[in-house]
Design a protein around this motif. Structure first.
Motif, PDB file in Angstrom:
ATOM      1  N   ASN A  63       0.864  -1.192   0.000  1.00  0.00           N
ATOM      2  CA  ASN A  63       0.000   0.000   0.000  1.00  0.00           C
ATOM      3  C   ASN A  63       0.899   1.240   0.000  1.00  0.00           C
ATOM      4  OD1 ASN A  63      -2.047   1.836   0.263  1.00  0.00           O
ATOM      5  ND2 ASN A  63      -3.129   0.705   1.883  1.00  0.00           N
ATOM      6  N   TRP A  64       1.353   1.613  -1.228  1.00  0.00           N
ATOM      7  CA  TRP A  64       2.396   2.636  -1.332  1.00  0.00           C
ATOM      8  C   TRP A  64       1.892   4.023  -0.930  1.00  0.00           C
ATOM      9  CZ3 TRP A  64       5.552  -0.944  -1.282  1.00  0.00           C
ATOM     10  CH2 TRP A  64       5.570  -1.998  -2.198  1.00  0.00           C
ATOM     11  N   HIS A  65       0.649   4.333  -1.241  1.00  0.00           N
ATOM     12  CA  HIS A  65       0.142   5.669  -0.908  1.00  0.00           C
ATOM     13  C   HIS A  65       0.089   5.894   0.599  1.00  0.00           C
ATOM     14  CE1 HIS A  65      -0.792   6.635  -5.039  1.00  0.00           C
ATOM     15  NE2 HIS A  65      -1.481   5.501  -5.168  1.00  0.00           N
ATOM     16  N   VAL A  66      -0.350   4.859   1.320  1.00  0.00           N
ATOM     17  CA  VAL A  66      -0.371   4.966   2.780  1.00  0.00           C
ATOM     18  C   VAL A  66       1.048   5.078   3.332  1.00  0.00           C
ATOM     19  CG1 VAL A  66      -1.005   3.792   4.919  1.00  0.00           C
ATOM     20  CG2 VAL A  66      -2.565   3.753   2.973  1.00  0.00           C
ATOM     21  N   ALA A  67       1.958   4.289   2.751  1.00  0.00           N
ATOM     22  CA  ALA A  67       3.347   4.336   3.209  1.00  0.00           C
ATOM     23  C   ALA A  67       3.950   5.726   2.986  1.00  0.00           C
ATOM     24  CB  ALA A  67       4.173   3.279   2.478  1.00  0.00           C
ATOM     25  N   GLN A  68       3.689   6.288   1.809  1.00  0.00           N
ATOM     26  CA  GLN A  68       4.240   7.613   1.521  1.00  0.00           C
ATOM     27  C   GLN A  68       3.676   8.673   2.467  1.00  0.00           C
ATOM     28  OE1 GLN A  68       2.948   9.448  -2.116  1.00  0.00           O
ATOM     29  NE2 GLN A  68       4.841  10.621  -2.340  1.00  0.00           N
ATOM     30  N   SER A  69       2.362   8.691   2.634  1.00  0.00           N
ATOM     31  CA  SER A  69       1.748   9.716   3.484  1.00  0.00           C
ATOM     32  C   SER A  69       2.187   9.569   4.940  1.00  0.00           C
ATOM     33  CB  SER A  69       0.227   9.641   3.375  1.00  0.00           C
ATOM     34  OG  SER A  69      -0.242   8.363   3.765  1.00  0.00           O
ATOM     35  N   CYS A  70       2.263   8.340   5.425  1.00  0.00           N
ATOM     36  CA  CYS A  70       2.682   8.134   6.818  1.00  0.00           C
ATOM     37  C   CYS A  70       4.149   8.504   7.017  1.00  0.00           C
ATOM     38  CB  CYS A  70       2.447   6.682   7.228  1.00  0.00           C
ATOM     39  SG  CYS A  70       0.704   6.251   7.408  1.00  0.00           S
ATOM     40  N   LEU A  71       5.002   8.180   6.029  1.00  0.00           N
ATOM     41  CA  LEU A  71       6.414   8.526   6.161  1.00  0.00           C
ATOM     42  C   LEU A  71       6.611  10.045   6.176  1.00  0.00           C
ATOM     43  CD1 LEU A  71       9.384   7.750   6.253  1.00  0.00           C
ATOM     44  CD2 LEU A  71       9.373   7.607   3.753  1.00  0.00           C
ATOM     45  N   LEU A  72       5.929  10.727   5.281  1.00  0.00           N
ATOM     46  CA  LEU A  72       6.057  12.182   5.244  1.00  0.00           C
ATOM     47  C   LEU A  72       5.501  12.822   6.518  1.00  0.00           C
ATOM     48  CD1 LEU A  72       5.078  12.957   1.533  1.00  0.00           C
ATOM     49  CD2 LEU A  72       7.363  12.971   2.551  1.00  0.00           C
ATOM     50  N   THR A  73       4.406  12.284   7.020  1.00  0.00           N
ATOM     51  CA  THR A  73       3.843  12.820   8.258  1.00  0.00           C
ATOM     52  C   THR A  73       4.772  12.576   9.435  1.00  0.00           C
ATOM     53  OG1 THR A  73       1.610  12.379   7.413  1.00  0.00           O
ATOM     54  CG2 THR A  73       1.837  12.797   9.780  1.00  0.00           C
ATOM     55  N   ALA A  74       5.378  11.368   9.477  1.00  0.00           N
ATOM     56  CA  ALA A  74       6.319  11.073  10.561  1.00  0.00           C
ATOM     57  C   ALA A  74       7.520  12.006  10.513  1.00  0.00           C
ATOM     58  CB  ALA A  74       6.771   9.617  10.467  1.00  0.00           C
ATOM     59  N   LEU A  75       8.048  12.253   9.302  1.00  0.00           N
ATOM     60  CA  LEU A  75       9.189  13.171   9.175  1.00  0.00           C
ATOM     61  C   LEU A  75       8.789  14.592   9.557  1.00  0.00           C
ATOM     62  CD1 LEU A  75      10.734  11.874   5.818  1.00  0.00           C
ATOM     63  CD2 LEU A  75      11.627  11.546   8.131  1.00  0.00           C
ATOM     64  N   PHE A  76       7.583  14.989   9.176  1.00  0.00           N
ATOM     65  CA  PHE A  76       7.113  16.335   9.524  1.00  0.00           C
ATOM     66  C   PHE A  76       6.978  16.502  11.035  1.00  0.00           C
ATOM     67  CE2 PHE A  76       3.510  19.189  10.389  1.00  0.00           C
ATOM     68  CZ  PHE A  76       4.000  20.352   9.830  1.00  0.00           C
ATOM     69  N   LEU A  77       6.375  15.509  11.698  1.00  0.00           N
ATOM     70  CA  LEU A  77       6.217  15.584  13.150  1.00  0.00           C
ATOM     71  C   LEU A  77       7.563  15.552  13.858  1.00  0.00           C
ATOM     72  CD1 LEU A  77       3.111  13.270  13.722  1.00  0.00           C
ATOM     73  CD2 LEU A  77       3.189  15.769  13.691  1.00  0.00           C
ATOM     74  N   THR A  78       8.496  14.758  13.328  1.00  0.00           N
ATOM     75  CA  THR A  78       9.834  14.726  13.915  1.00  0.00           C
ATOM     76  C   THR A  78      10.516  16.081  13.792  1.00  0.00           C
ATOM     77  OG1 THR A  78      10.035  12.379  13.351  1.00  0.00           O
ATOM     78  CG2 THR A  78      12.065  13.558  13.877  1.00  0.00           C
ATOM     79  N   GLY A  79      10.366  16.710  12.625  1.00  0.00           N
ATOM     80  CA  GLY A  79      10.946  18.039  12.446  1.00  0.00           C
ATOM     81  C   GLY A  79      10.352  19.054  13.395  1.00  0.00           C
TER      82      GLY A  79
END
Length: 461
Positions: A63-79
């Motif tokens: 499920n690439w779309h979910v993976a992409q959105s979750c990864l970007l959100t995780a990086l954003f929250l980490t930042g």
């Protein structure tokens, strides 16, 4: 050598950090959003960790779309978490006006870099890279390309930001500025000229389709898709290099100028004090350039230095002679201009009293009285807002200004004021009833208050 205009654009943009409603000598206030986020940054970190788990599971299921959105959100929250944690541990210190402007420009530029990094990560985590298990390589290559371009830009910006050598002479045939402190400044000055000259000459060849920049972009783009069926994307690599190198160039320049402004902070205070001493104690009135330099130095001095300068100018003006008022006038004007937030009422009152006591030009005397009245209104408003009960001589000075601006009083022969004007003047005189007579005589040397009271006697009930 003059700095190119485009390098000064972020400084102009950052000027919005010190508007008329903010003080240049106070650290910038944190927004409510930042304060609230800082309370919950441990929860943001936990949410980022949970999203990483979701990314792993989504990748296993394709499920690439979910993976992409979750990864970007995780990086954003980490930042966001890192930003909040860093902001909590690093308090903004008191900075001069110039350093505040550069600091604001650096903060905004870093937000631009963060936006560019987020856009690059979005491109590096699209579906094609997930399908070929190439996300980590795309992100790694993107960060390396962006980082190298940014560092090279910082180096070039550092060379631009170093203070150039000034070979001009003053009237005494001496260098107007001290010579450079290190050989690095001379080298940077020379390299800046070479880079600009050679770069402009070779600009057409560098940007051509067969030029070295395009070839390098193609070489870097091919590394991302190595081992996959996807074609290389040189324009994307070129866009990344161009964006981050430009950001690095601006960051290097602004950081260099910021550090120069911070390190010259103490020197600026000493320079301001020396120029004020020269202005007040010179046997003859210094020229206009000296006055302009003195006012600029006072505006850029620290708040502590400005307090000392105010006390010195106030003591100098105590005699209330025309010459003392004239000499102290530009100092109080600079202090009022520096207090853009409107915190100190005494600066404005002394500026108004100096305007009232200076030698008047018959053609512009009304302008002086009007400006003094406006300054006294501001001083009274600031004083009342702070709850200070003293300084009632402001009302007496304001009454004098109102009398001087009353056309009925300045008429020949003078006559009684209009009812509303008379009421306003009388209210100020009532407020100032406890002011010492010696203070009143210094403010009202022409004894206009006594003359006005004779024309406008109190009505008995």
């Amino acid at each position: 050598m003059k700095i190119p205009f485009f390098l000064r654009l972020p400084v102009l943009w950052a000027a919005g950090d010190t508007p008329a409603g903010s003080s240049p000598d106070q650290p910038p206030k944190k927004t409510d959003l930042t304060t609230e986020l800082r309370k919950y940054y441990p929860l943001l970190l936990l949410a980022s960790a949970a999203l990483v788990y979701v990314v792993v599971k989504a990748e296993e299921r394709g499920n690439w779309h979910v993976a992409q959105s979750c990864l970007l959100t995780a990086l954003f929250l980490t930042g966001i978490t890192i930003c909040c944690c860093w902001s909590e541990k690093h308090k903004t210190r008191e900075l001069p006006l110039k350093a505040r402007i550069y600091h604001g420009a650096l903060r905004k530029l870093l937000w631009c870099v963060a936006a560019g990094m987020f856009a690059m990560l979005s491109a590096a985590t699209r579906q094609e890279y997930w399908a070929h298990a190439n996300v980590a390589r795309a992100i790694g290559y993107g960060i390396l390309i962006a980082g190298s371009a940014f560092i090279l830009g910082v180096l070039a910006g550092y060379l631009f930001g170093l203070r150039p050598t000034d070979n001009s002479k003053n009237s005494a045939n001496q260098p107007s500025n001290p010579p450079p402190q290190t050989n690095l400044v001379e080298i940077a000055d020379w390299l800046t000229k070479v880079i600009l000259g050679a770069g402009l000459v070779q600009l057409t060849n560098l940007a051509s389709s067969n030029g070295p920049i395009w070839k390098f972009a193609g070489f870097m783009a091919s590394g991302v898709v190595l081992g996959t069926d996807e074609k290389a994307n040189p324009p994307m690599a070129l866009a990344i290099m161009g964006f981050f190198s430009a950001c690095g160039l601006l960051y290097g320049y602004l950081w260099t100028r910021y550090e120069d402004a911070v390190t010259s902070y103490g020197a600026g205070d000493a320079s301001a004090a020396a120029l004020v001493n020269l202005w007040l104690n010179s046997p003859t009135t210094p020229n206009g350039q000296t006055c302009s330099n003195m006012m600029d130095a006072v505006k850029n001095a620290s708040s502590t230095a400005r307090i000392r300068i105010f006390l010195q100018a106030e003591e100098y003006r105590k005699s209330a002679t025309e010459d003392a008022n004239e000499r102290s006038l530009p100092i109080f004007q600079a202090l009022v201009d520096a207090d853009s937030e409107g915190v100190f009422h005494r600066n404005r009152s002394q500026f108004a009293l100096a305007l009232m006591g200076k030698k008047k030009d018959p053609k512009t005397s009304n302008n002086d009285w009007s400006q003094a009245l406006s300054l006294l209104n501001d001083a009274i408003r600031i004083r009342d807002r702070s709850g200070e009960p003293a300084w009632r001589d402001y009302e007496f000075a304001r009454a004098v200004c109102q009398i001087k601006l009353d056309p009925n009083f300045t008429n020949v022969p003078p006559r009684a004021s209009e009812p509303l004007t008379a009421q306003s003047i009388r209210e100020d005189l009532v407020q100032a009833k406890d002011v010492q007579d010696a203070v009143k005589s210094l403010i009202d040397k022409g004894q206009v208050v006594g003359t006005w009271e004779g024309l406008n006697p109190k009505k008995t009930p």
